[in-house]
Design an enzyme around this catalytic site. Structure first.
Site, PDB file in Angstrom:
ATOM      1  N   LYS A  25       6.801   2.492  18.514  1.00 54.21           N
ATOM      2  CA  LYS A  25       6.848   3.925  18.199  1.00 54.21           C
ATOM      3  C   LYS A  25       7.302   4.736  19.410  1.00 54.21           C
ATOM      4  CE  LYS A  25       3.232   3.352  14.729  1.00 54.21           C
ATOM      5  NZ  LYS A  25       1.753   3.291  14.566  1.00 54.21           N
ATOM      6  N   VAL A  79       6.717   6.865  12.629  1.00 50.35           N
ATOM      7  CA  VAL A  79       5.876   7.219  13.782  1.00 50.35           C
ATOM      8  C   VAL A  79       4.852   8.263  13.360  1.00 50.35           C
ATOM      9  CG1 VAL A  79       5.809   8.085  16.143  1.00 50.35           C
ATOM     10  CG2 VAL A  79       7.814   6.810  15.342  1.00 50.35           C
ATOM     11  N   GLU A 112      10.719   9.689   9.345  1.00 51.98           N
ATOM     12  CA  GLU A 112       9.500  10.400   9.756  1.00 51.98           C
ATOM     13  C   GLU A 112       8.275   9.494   9.673  1.00 51.98           C
ATOM     14  OE1 GLU A 112       9.202  14.128  10.560  1.00 51.98           O
ATOM     15  OE2 GLU A 112       7.660  12.918  11.508  1.00 51.98           O
ATOM     16  N   GLU A 169      -6.410  -4.732  10.821  1.00 52.29           N
ATOM     17  CA  GLU A 169      -6.102  -5.891  10.001  1.00 52.29           C
ATOM     18  C   GLU A 169      -6.897  -7.105  10.468  1.00 52.29           C
ATOM     19  OE1 GLU A 169      -1.857  -6.409   9.439  1.00 52.29           O
ATOM     20  OE2 GLU A 169      -1.543  -4.285   9.858  1.00 52.29           O
ATOM     21  N   LYS A 176       9.166   0.977  11.843  1.00 54.42           N
ATOM     22  CA  LYS A 176       9.289   1.206  13.295  1.00 54.42           C
ATOM     23  C   LYS A 176       9.837  -0.008  14.025  1.00 54.42           C
ATOM     24  CE  LYS A 176       4.460   0.117  13.308  1.00 54.42           C
ATOM     25  NZ  LYS A 176       4.219   0.280  11.868  1.00 54.42           N
ATOM     26  N   THR A 217       0.825  -1.211   0.000  1.00 56.39           N
ATOM     27  CA  THR A 217       0.000   0.000   0.000  1.00 56.39           C
ATOM     28  C   THR A 217       0.860   1.262   0.000  1.00 56.39           C
ATOM     29  OG1 THR A 217      -1.542  -1.247   1.364  1.00 56.39           O
ATOM     30  CG2 THR A 217      -1.931   1.113   1.170  1.00 56.39           C
ATOM     31  N   GLY A 222       2.826   8.629  11.005  1.00 55.22           N
ATOM     32  CA  GLY A 222       2.608   8.962   9.597  1.00 55.22           C
ATOM     33  C   GLY A 222       3.055  10.365   9.262  1.00 55.22           C
ATOM     34  N   GLY A 236     -11.343  -1.166   7.149  1.00 49.37           N
ATOM     35  CA  GLY A 236      -9.933  -1.181   6.778  1.00 49.37           C
ATOM     36  C   GLY A 236      -9.026  -0.496   7.786  1.00 49.37           C
ATOM     37  N   ASP A 256       2.582  -2.353  18.601  1.00 44.65           N
ATOM     38  CA  ASP A 256       2.871  -1.350  17.573  1.00 44.65           C
ATOM     39  C   ASP A 256       3.151   0.011  18.220  1.00 44.65           C
ATOM     40  OD1 ASP A 256       2.412  -0.326  14.581  1.00 44.65           O
ATOM     41  OD2 ASP A 256       1.302   0.992  15.921  1.00 44.65           O
TER      42      ASP A 256
END
Lengths: 408, 408
Positions: A189, A116, A113, A174, A89, A13, A118, A171, A185
Site C-alpha cells: 500500500k 489502499v 481506491e 487471517e 494492491k 467477501t 478501504g 475475524g 501488506d
C-alpha cells in the site's frame, strides 16, 4: 440510455458485498451516471469464462486477488478498451506502471481506491484534491490487523500472541496472518501511495518493511511512560537525495493525528508546506466498506465527466534506504557503575544524542530504555553493534523508531 | 496548447496566496492539464473591470466574498460559458441552487472545495468518493475560530473573553468575530454539506444555529468530570420525517473522532451504514491552505477528464426543526431536601430520564449538573420551563447538547 454492463471477477467477501451494494444502489448509480448498472457475468476460481464476460462488459471489476491471473485479466480488459476498477494492491505495487500506462494509452479509467485503506478516500484525495500540491511526507496506518493487535496490547497489556489470537477470533486477522503482521501488506500500500504522492516509480521491492511480531508488552508499557503510542506506520517522504518508503513499528507522541486511531481503523496523514497536514481515517477493510470504495470508482469511471484523470507518467527517483529518525532503544544490562557512560560514549561516537532515559530493575537484571534524537539509521546500527559488544549487555539491544512532534 | 487564462476576483489574503501558489506550481499545473496557467486580470474592490477580465479569461476564480456582487459575477461567468471556482460559502448557502443549475445547463465546472473546511477535501469526497453511498449523518467542526477558542478554554481553564482575545491576537479571530462565534459561518457551511450529502435543497435559513458566547469555564470543567470535550458542532442528519441541519455547542465523549481535533483545525465525520464512518481533518483556513483547495479545483476544472461531475439536481425534503439529542443541563439551586426529586419529576413528565448527576456546592449556592438521555429538544424545553418555575431554582437552567457514543 444503454445499461452499464459490469463483469465481476471474484466472488469472495468483497465481491459478494459489491454485488449486494450495487443492487441496493442501482437507482442512485443510474441517477448519477445516466446508466443502470447490471452484472453481466461473474468469474470465480472455479467458474465462468473471462473472455466471454469481457465481451459482454463495459467495465471490469477485479476482486479476484492474486497477481498473475489478475494481471492478465486487467491487461486484456484495458486492451479491449474497457474501464477497470480493482482493489488489488499486490497487483498495482508490482505491475502498476504497465497498467497505468496502458490505461493512459487506451484512455480508459483504472480505478483503485479500494486497494489502499478501504473506504478512506486517500487515493482520490492524492490524485485530485492534492494534485497541485507538493507533498513532503505521508504517514499511514494502512493495515487494520496490526492496528487492532497493537491497540489491544495497549488496552489490556496482553502479549502479542494473545492479541493476535483475539484478532483471529474476531475475524480481524487471517489464520495465516504473515502478510499482515510481517508488514508486507502495508508495504504494498505504501508503494502505491508513494507513487501517487511523488509521481515516482515505486515497486514493492523498493519498500523496506518490518512487522510487529517482535513487539512486547514491555515496549508498550515503556511507551506509555514516555507518553507515546505504538503503531505500525508506513512512511513515504522526500529526502535530500530522493525518496524513502518504509514500514515499521513506530512510537508516536500523544498529539500526533495517528496516535488516537484505534482498533482496526486505517488513517493517513499527508504533509505539505502549503497545506500543513490533513488526516483521513476510517475502517480500512471489511466487505461493505471495500465494496463502497469500488462502487465510488465505478461511478467515477462512467460519470458524465468522462472518468478519472489519467495517472501522470512516473519518473525514476532514487530510493533512499537509510533514513533519519528518532529511536527508542531497549537494553538489558547488568547495572554497574559506568554503564550509562559507556553506552553514551558509543552512541556519541556515531553522533547519537540521548533525549531521555528510564531505568527499571537493579543489579544484574536492569533494563535501560532511551529515546535517541534523530540520526541516520545506519549510524545507530553501528552504535548498537558497538554497544552489543560491551560486557555488561545481557542481550542484543532493540531499536524502534519514534515519530516525535519536536523532531518533525 | 493554449494557456489557461484565469480571471481572479479578489486580492485579499486568499487571493494573494492563490496568485503566489499558482506561480510556484505553474509547471505542475501544465504537466497535469496540458495548459500553462496565467492570471490575465485581477478585480479588486477598487480596481479592474469585470467585463473586460471575463472576456479575456477561460476560468474565473471568485475570492472577492460578499453575496450580491459575487452572485452577479459568478452568474455572468457561467452564462458566458466559463468554468468557475469559488470559496464563497455565503454565496452558495443562499444562491447555490441557481448557480449549480446554471453550471449544469452550461456544462461548466463550478468548484467550491475551498468554501467548506479549507483544504480538508470534504466536498470532493462527498461529491465523488461517497456519491454512491447513502449517507445518514455528518458531524463537523467547520469553524476554526470557535474551535481555537474552545480548545484554549479547555487547555488553560480561562474564560471565553480571554480565549477570544487570544484568538484575535494570534489572527484566528477577526476584530468583529460575530459571524464566527455566533455560528452563522458554520451554518452556511453545514447548509452546503447537507445539500451534498442528501441531494436536498438546503438554504442557510433552514439551518438552526447557536454560537459559543454563552459557554463558561465552568461548563468545560464539568465536561471534563463527565469525560466529555466541548466543541461547536454542525450536524446534518436524516430523520424519520426529513432532514435536520443545525449548529450548536456540543459535548463529545472522549472517543469520538472529533473530540481530539484541537486548535484551529477543522474536521468532518461522515456516517453511513455501508462505510461505518470516515473522518477528515486539517487546517480549515489560512491563506495558503484555502488557496491550495482553490488550485485543486482549478486543476479539476481543466483536467483532461473534462472537469467535475455536475451537481445532481436537488429535491425538496422537509427540514425538521426539532431533533432528538442527549443533553447536559446546568442549574443553580438552593439545596433543600426534595430538590432532585422535584426536578426529576418535571423531567419525567416530558419523558426525560437522567443519565448522571453531579452536585457542587452546598446550601443556597449549589450547582446541579445532569446528563439527560436523548429526547426531542422541544420536550426538554418544556421541562426546563417547568423547572424554571420551581422556587429553589436561582437562575434559568442552561442546556447544551451531548453527542454520546452509547446514544448514537
Amino acid at each position: 440510455m444503454r445499461p452499464l454492463r459490469i463483469g465481476l471477477l471474484g466472488h469472495g467477501t468483497v465481491g459478494g458485498a459489491f454485488e449486494r451494494l450495487l443492487s441496493e444502489r442501482a437507482e442512485r448509480v443510474e441517477q448519477l451516471t445516466g446508466r443502470r448498472p447490471e452484472i453481466v457475468g461473474v468469474l470465480t476460481r472455479t467458474g465462468g469464462d473471462f473472455a466471454e464476460i469481457l465481451e459482454r462488459s463495459d467495465l471490469i471489476v477485479e476482486l479476484i486477488g492474486g497477481v498473475d491471473d489478475a494481471l492478465d485479466y486487467v491487461r486484456r480488459a484495458l486492451e479491449a478498451d474497457r474501464d477497470v476498477v480493482t482493489a488489488n494492491k499486490q497487483l498495482l505495487s508490482r505491475h502498476g506502471e504497465e497498467l497505468w500506462q496502458l490505461a493512459r494509452e487506451r484512455e480508459r479509467s483504472l480505478g483503485f481506491e479500494a486497494a489502499v485503506a478501504g473506504v478512506v478516500p486517500v487515493i482520490r484525495v492524492l490524485r485530485e484534491s492534492l494534485a497541485g500540491t507538493r507533498i513532503e511526507r505521508i504517514h499511514g496506518i494502512v493495515n487494520g490487523t496490526t492496528n487492532f493487535i497493537l491497540s489491544e496490547m495497549a488496552r489490556t497489556s496482553c502479549s502479542y500472541e494473545t492479541a493476535l489470537a483475539e484478532a483471529q477470533r474476531l475475524g480481524y486477522a487471517e489464520s495465516n496472518p504473515a502478510d499482515d503482521v510481517g508488514g508486507a501488506d502495508a508495504a504494498a500500500k505504501m508503494a502505491i501511495l508513494a507513487r501517487l504522492a511523488f509521481d515516482a516509480r515505486v515497486h514493492i521491492d523498493d519498500v523496506r518493511y518490518e512487522g510487529i511480531e517482535q513487539i512486547t508488552a514491555g515496549d508498550i508499557a515503556y511507551a506509555r511512560d514516555f507518553g507515546l503510542a505504538l503503531k505500525l506506520i508506513g512512511t513515504a517522504e522526500r529526502t535530500r537525495d530522493g525518496i524513502s518508503v518504509r514500514v515499521h513499528p513506530a512510537f508516536l507522541y500523544a498529539g500526533h493525528p495517528l496516535a488516537s486511531v484505534g482498533g482496526s481503523f486505517n488513517a493517513v496523514t499527508v504533509e505539505s508546506e502549503a497545506i500543513t497536514e490533513i488526516t483521513m481515517s476510517g475502517p480500512g477493510a471489511g466487505g461493505t466498506q471495500t465494496a463502497s470504495a469500488v462502487l465510488g470508482d465505478v461511478i467515477a469511471a462512467v460519470s458524465a465527466a468522462g472518468g478519472a484523470r489519467p495517472m501522470p507518467a512516473a519518473t525514476a527517483v532514487p530510493i533512499i534506504e537509510d533514513a533519519v529518525s528518532a529511536f527508542y532503544l531497549h537494553m538489558e544490562v547488568a547495572d554497574r557503575p559506568g554503564v550509562l557512560a559507556q553506552i553514551a560514549q558509543r552512541l556519541g561516537e556515531q553522533g547519537a544524542s540521548i533525549k531521555s532515559v528510564i531505568q527499571r530493575g537493579l543489579g544484574e537484571n536492569a533494563q535501560l530504555v532511551m529515546v535517541i534524537h534523530p540520526l541516520l539509521e545506519s549510524r545507530l546500527r553501528t552504535a548498537i553493534e558497538a554497544i552489543g559488544g560491551l560486557d555488561f549487555i545481557r542481550s542484543q539491544p532493540r531499536k524502534i523508531r519514534v515519530i516525535d512532534e519536536e523532531f518533525e
